[in-house]
Enzyme design. Structure first.
Site, short mmCIF file in Angstrom:
data_model
loop_
_atom_site.label_atom_id
_atom_site.label_comp_id
_atom_site.label_asym_id
_atom_site.label_seq_id
_atom_site.Cartn_x
_atom_site.Cartn_y
_atom_site.Cartn_z
N ASP A 32 0.95 -1.23 -0.07
CA ASP A 32 0.00 -0.04 -0.01
C ASP A 32 0.87 1.21 0.08
OD1 ASP A 32 -2.00 -1.93 0.00
OD2 ASP A 32 -2.78 -1.17 2.09
N PHE A 35 2.43 1.88 -3.29
CA PHE A 35 1.28 2.24 -4.27
C PHE A 35 1.03 3.80 -3.80
CE2 PHE A 35 -3.04 3.31 -5.31
CZ PHE A 35 -3.24 2.77 -6.49
N ASP A 36 0.97 4.24 -2.66
CA ASP A 36 0.46 5.56 -2.46
C ASP A 36 1.65 6.48 -3.01
OD1 ASP A 36 -1.69 5.00 -1.27
OD2 ASP A 36 -1.18 5.30 0.92
N SER A 81 -12.53 9.61 1.94
CA SER A 81 -11.46 8.70 2.50
C SER A 81 -10.74 9.65 3.17
CB SER A 81 -10.89 8.32 1.37
OG SER A 81 -10.15 9.11 0.53
N LEU A 82 -9.53 9.09 3.74
CA LEU A 82 -8.66 9.81 4.49
C LEU A 82 -7.52 10.01 3.97
CD1 LEU A 82 -9.26 7.86 8.06
CD2 LEU A 82 -10.17 10.21 7.59
N GLU A 112 -7.52 6.53 17.19
CA GLU A 112 -8.16 5.33 17.29
C GLU A 112 -7.68 4.38 16.41
OE1 GLU A 112 -11.62 7.81 16.36
OE2 GLU A 112 -12.04 6.47 14.79
N LYS A 114 -7.15 2.09 12.92
CA LYS A 114 -7.73 2.11 11.61
C LYS A 114 -8.22 0.59 11.27
CE LYS A 114 -6.98 4.26 7.12
NZ LYS A 114 -7.47 2.96 6.23
N ASP A 116 -8.92 -2.85 9.49
CA ASP A 116 -8.62 -3.01 8.05
C ASP A 116 -9.67 -4.01 7.25
OD1 ASP A 116 -7.28 -3.17 5.57
OD2 ASP A 116 -5.76 -4.45 6.35
N ARG A 135 -19.45 1.46 0.74
CA ARG A 135 -18.99 2.76 0.47
C ARG A 135 -19.21 3.02 -1.03
NH1 ARG A 135 -13.86 4.48 -1.26
NH2 ARG A 135 -13.58 6.68 -0.48
N GLU A 172 -16.49 -0.37 10.16
CA GLU A 172 -15.65 -0.98 9.29
C GLU A 172 -16.24 -2.55 9.50
OE1 GLU A 172 -14.01 0.73 7.55
OE2 GLU A 172 -12.35 -0.63 6.60
N TYR A 224 -17.08 4.12 14.06
CA TYR A 224 -16.14 5.09 14.48
C TYR A 224 -16.62 6.56 14.10
CZ TYR A 224 -14.74 3.46 9.73
OH TYR A 224 -14.86 3.13 8.46
N LYS A 311 -0.38 5.17 8.69
CA LYS A 311 -0.53 3.62 8.22
C LYS A 311 0.89 2.91 8.95
CE LYS A 311 -3.16 2.57 4.89
NZ LYS A 311 -3.07 2.40 3.86
N CYS A 405 4.49 -30.69 -16.64
CA CYS A 405 4.22 -30.94 -15.52
C CYS A 405 5.58 -31.59 -14.97
CB CYS A 405 3.25 -32.13 -15.56
SG CYS A 405 2.87 -32.72 -13.71
N CYS A 408 4.99 -35.48 -14.06
CA CYS A 408 4.56 -36.52 -15.14
C CYS A 408 5.28 -36.00 -16.51
CB CYS A 408 3.47 -37.26 -15.20
SG CYS A 408 2.05 -35.81 -15.74
N CYS A 423 -1.99 -29.26 -15.11
CA CYS A 423 -1.68 -30.76 -15.90
C CYS A 423 -2.51 -31.17 -16.11
CB CYS A 423 -0.78 -31.21 -14.78
SG CYS A 423 -0.32 -33.03 -15.37
N CYS A 429 -0.91 -38.78 -13.57
CA CYS A 429 -0.19 -38.01 -13.00
C CYS A 429 -0.29 -38.06 -11.24
CB CYS A 429 -0.57 -36.51 -13.10
SG CYS A 429 0.46 -35.31 -12.35
#
Ligand code: IVH
Length: 669
Positions: A32, A35-36, A81-82, A112, A114, A116, A135, A172, A224, A311, A405, A408, A423, A429
């Site tokens: 994450d 990504f951010d 979102s936050l 508090e 977060k 997930d 959402r 959540e 929350y 995070k 495979c 086999c 396979c 097999c």
């Protein structure tokens, strides 16, 4: 083309790919945090170069969880979102900004968890739950009320009396670690794809069409955020404590703080302590406590200025790839596994991590001898998230997915639209055959005492059993040739084999290992068709007419019985005395509700919802999730939602209470 434009386009492409892996394939290819970082970089470039703006840029989308088949409801207030931060310094800066925005005022900050999971908004009127909405895209979400009312910790009728006549509460939905582990163990057992983390499992579960299954999985919910025109208290903290008194689950970890020092200590404490919580968390949230101050600080386009998320750092280790093994499962699926130099991660030693499938291996671009990042974020199964390129030795070759495979040697095939390579040598097999034997004797199938995984393999290797029917030809003298077997253990196996002849047909059908026919599916099919002979004679159209049997399962059943060897196995099992048809007691015990389609709604005093569901089935009826023209009646307890009531009266569907229902099934049985 100038290089800024190229960079913007490359970032957009990368982010779109990651979004696809995350939202569509449920198997994220990047942390994450990374990504951010990509997203923030793109946002910065777009801000500095507005000439390259594009309405389709991933920076313009908030993501959406809307799903076909659910009614949509527009949120009265959008679900925002936050803003994310990853360091204590950034949280401190947030507190500083709030103070600057409220000159001369004392600012209290609430800390508090977060959670997930997947967010939910509940509407209550006069103390009763009206509906539950996901959402969605932030503006409108899916109506998942039927599934949400199966969550035992969500109050359908509030306690106390100081609640506003009408309010929304957001929180959540989560699948606690224990329930997550149990669900994945079951899925592993059925060779169904595992959920990567509890968040995906919770989101997937909430969108199921079968609320009985939702109920079984054990979702939970923490709240929350209280929203309404007449909230009882002027602060977030007091309102949440009130919500707890009304019956909502509100985290004990919530705390009011007055200094940056307290905020920093809160972060340090929960950075480690969160591991002892029963549910997954991915960070902390800090909010301005006073509702008036929240109003003064206001919102940006996407998130409130009065709150921020911090995070947690995913736990990550760097270790060397020893080799990649390719493992063959019972259904022939080939799973690539990274075998690693042992490394300590969140308290356990990790030596192996699944690489899932060929696409993921290619995306990660792993070379032999690479140093790999292993992560255990919200996940239980460690996963490889990347390669440390600076440590790559020159001249190493990329890991290639096998074409044949590993067991086999048969050329692998890929099923259309699926990521897995398979396979196709199903009946020749070894690991597939042994896998089927292990499955056949397992506790929830034929439950043959005395044959475990190990013994099954030994018997196969010794040539005593080549298929599941051979189990019924085993003799004492054969068993005694096996290592570790004495007269006692041989006797135990033979008794187990004998006892398995009374296992009911639905379990026998599951035990056969017909691809895509899982435990629940086998039960439904067995009850619908009655016997193996009927099943073997059915056409694709007849098969798909069975509840929950789609074209994929139908094709798989047809393909299974198209093999003479499988038909022979069935015959040999039948001759050995294995049950090949349902007995009266396997199916409905009465016909009081034959062919009736029943919706269960609300809460009951005399029996649980699950018990009512079983009673409906035992009397020949069918429990369905939502009201439609085809519903015969609604079995309603307390607190049936007004939306449902309205729909039922519009369609003229009778509503029956539990006493009346019990009379109905007693009269005729
Ligand atoms: S407050 C306007 N508090 O995080 C603020 N959100 O990125 C509304 N979340 O969509 C959200 N724990 O699903 C808030 N204690 C918490 C939370 C929390 C988890 C989720 C929520 C939201 C997302 C925001």
């Amino acid at each position: 083309m100038d290089s800024i434009k190229e960079e913007i386009e490359s970032l957009r492409r990368q982010i779109n790919d990651h979004n696809h892996s995350y939202y569509v394939e449920n198997s994220p290819t990047i942390s994450d945090q990374d990504f951010d970082m990509l997203l923030k970089e793109l946002e910065r470039l777009e801000r500095e170069h507005p000439e390259y703006d594009d309405p389709y840029s991933p920076t313009h989308r908030v993501g959406s969880d809307l799903t076909k088949g659910f009614r949509q409801i527009v949120h009265e207030r959008p679900m925002l979102s936050l803003g994310n931060t990853y360091s204590v310094g950034e949280v401190d800066a947030f507190v500083g900004r709030c103070r600057e925005g409220l000159p001369g005022e004392e600012v209290e900050i609430v800390g508090e968890m977060k959670f997930d999971g997947t967010s939910i908004s509940l509407l209550y009127e006069n103390g009763r739950l009206v509906h539950a909405v996901t959402r969605g895209d932030g503006e409108k979400g899916d109506d998942v009320t039927d599934n949400v009312i199966t969550i035992r910790s969500i109050p359908l009728q509030l306690s106390g009396s100081d609640w506003p006549a009408r309010f929304e509460i957001r929180g959540e939905i989560l699948l606690p670690w224990k329930a997550f582990d149990r669900l994945n163990a079951e899925r592993a057992f059925n060779e169904e794809p595992l959920f990567a983390n509890p968040r995906n499992a919770a989101a997937g579960t909430l969108k199921m069409q079968n609320s009985a299954e939702v109920s079984r999985r054990g979702l939970d919910a923490y709240f929350y955020y209280l929203i309404g025109d007449n909230l009882p208290y002027p602060t977030h903290y007091e309102n949440m404590q009130a919500a707890r008194r009304w019956g909502f689950k509100v985290s004990d970890a919530m705390r009011v703080m007055r200094s940056i020092k307290e905020v920093d200590e809160y972060i340090t404490y929960w950075d480690t302590e969160r591991k002892n919580l029963p549910v997954a968390t991915d960070g902390l949230v800090f909010k301005v406590n006073s509702l008036r101050q929240q109003l003064n600080l206001g919102y940006t386009a996407k998130s409130p200025r009065w709150a921020i998320a911090y995070k947690f750092q995913a736990e990550r280790a760097l270790t060397r790839l020893r080799f990649v093994s390719f493992e063959v499962g019972r259904t022939g699926v080939i799973t690539p596994v990274a075998n690693l130099d042992p490394v300590l991660l969140s308290g356990t030693i990790v030596k192996r991590a699944s690489l899932h499938n060929a696409d993921i291996v290619r995306q990660l671009d792993i070379h032999y001898d690479d140093m790999l990042y292993v992560e255990k974020g919200g996940e239980i199964i460690p996963k490889i998230t990347g390669v440390e390129l600076s440590e790559r030795k020159p001249g190493t070759e990329p890991v290639e997915f096998v074409k044949h495979c590993p067991s086999c040697g048969t050329e692998l095939v890929r099923v259309d639209g699926e990521a897995a390579w398979i396979c196709p040598n199903t009946y020749g097999c070894a690991p597939q055959i042994v896998g089927r034997i292990e499955h056949f004797v397992g506790r929830r199938m034929m439950d043959i005492d005395g044959i475990g995984e190990e013994t099954a393999r030994m018997m196969f290797d010794a040539g005593l059993i080549r298929d599941i029917a051979d189990i019924y030809d085993l003799t004492s003298s054969q068993l005694l040739t096996l290592e570790g077997f004495g007269p006692r253990s041989a006797e135990r196996v033979l008794e187990g084999v004998e006892a398995s002849k009374s296992v009911p047909f639905p379990r026998v059908l599951f035990a056969l290992s017909i691809p895509y026919v899982g435990e629940t599916g086998a039960k439904k099919i067995a009850r619908a068709v009655g016997s193996i002979d009927r099943l073997m004679a059915m056409t694709a159209d007849e098969l798909t007419a069975i509840e929950d049997v789609g074209p994929r399962i139908a094709a798989s059943i047809l393909e299974y019985f198209s093999h003479e060897s499988n038909r022979e196995i069935v015959e040999r099992l039948r001759r050995a005395g294995v049950q090949m048809e349902v007995e009266a007691s396997d199916g409905p015990q009465s016909t009081a509700l034959l062919g009736k389609s029943v919706v269960i709604s609300g809460t009951f005093a005399l029996h649980s919802r699950d018990e009512y569901k079983s009673m409906i089935e035992a009397n020949g009826g069918k429990n369905v999730g939502s009201i439609s023209k085809k519903t015969d009646f609604i079995l309603a307890g307390e607190n049936m939602g007004p939306a449902k009531l309205e729909k039922a009266s519009k369609l003229g569907i009778p509503i029956i209470d539990e006493n009346r229902f019990l009379e109905m099934i007693n009269q005729n049985s």
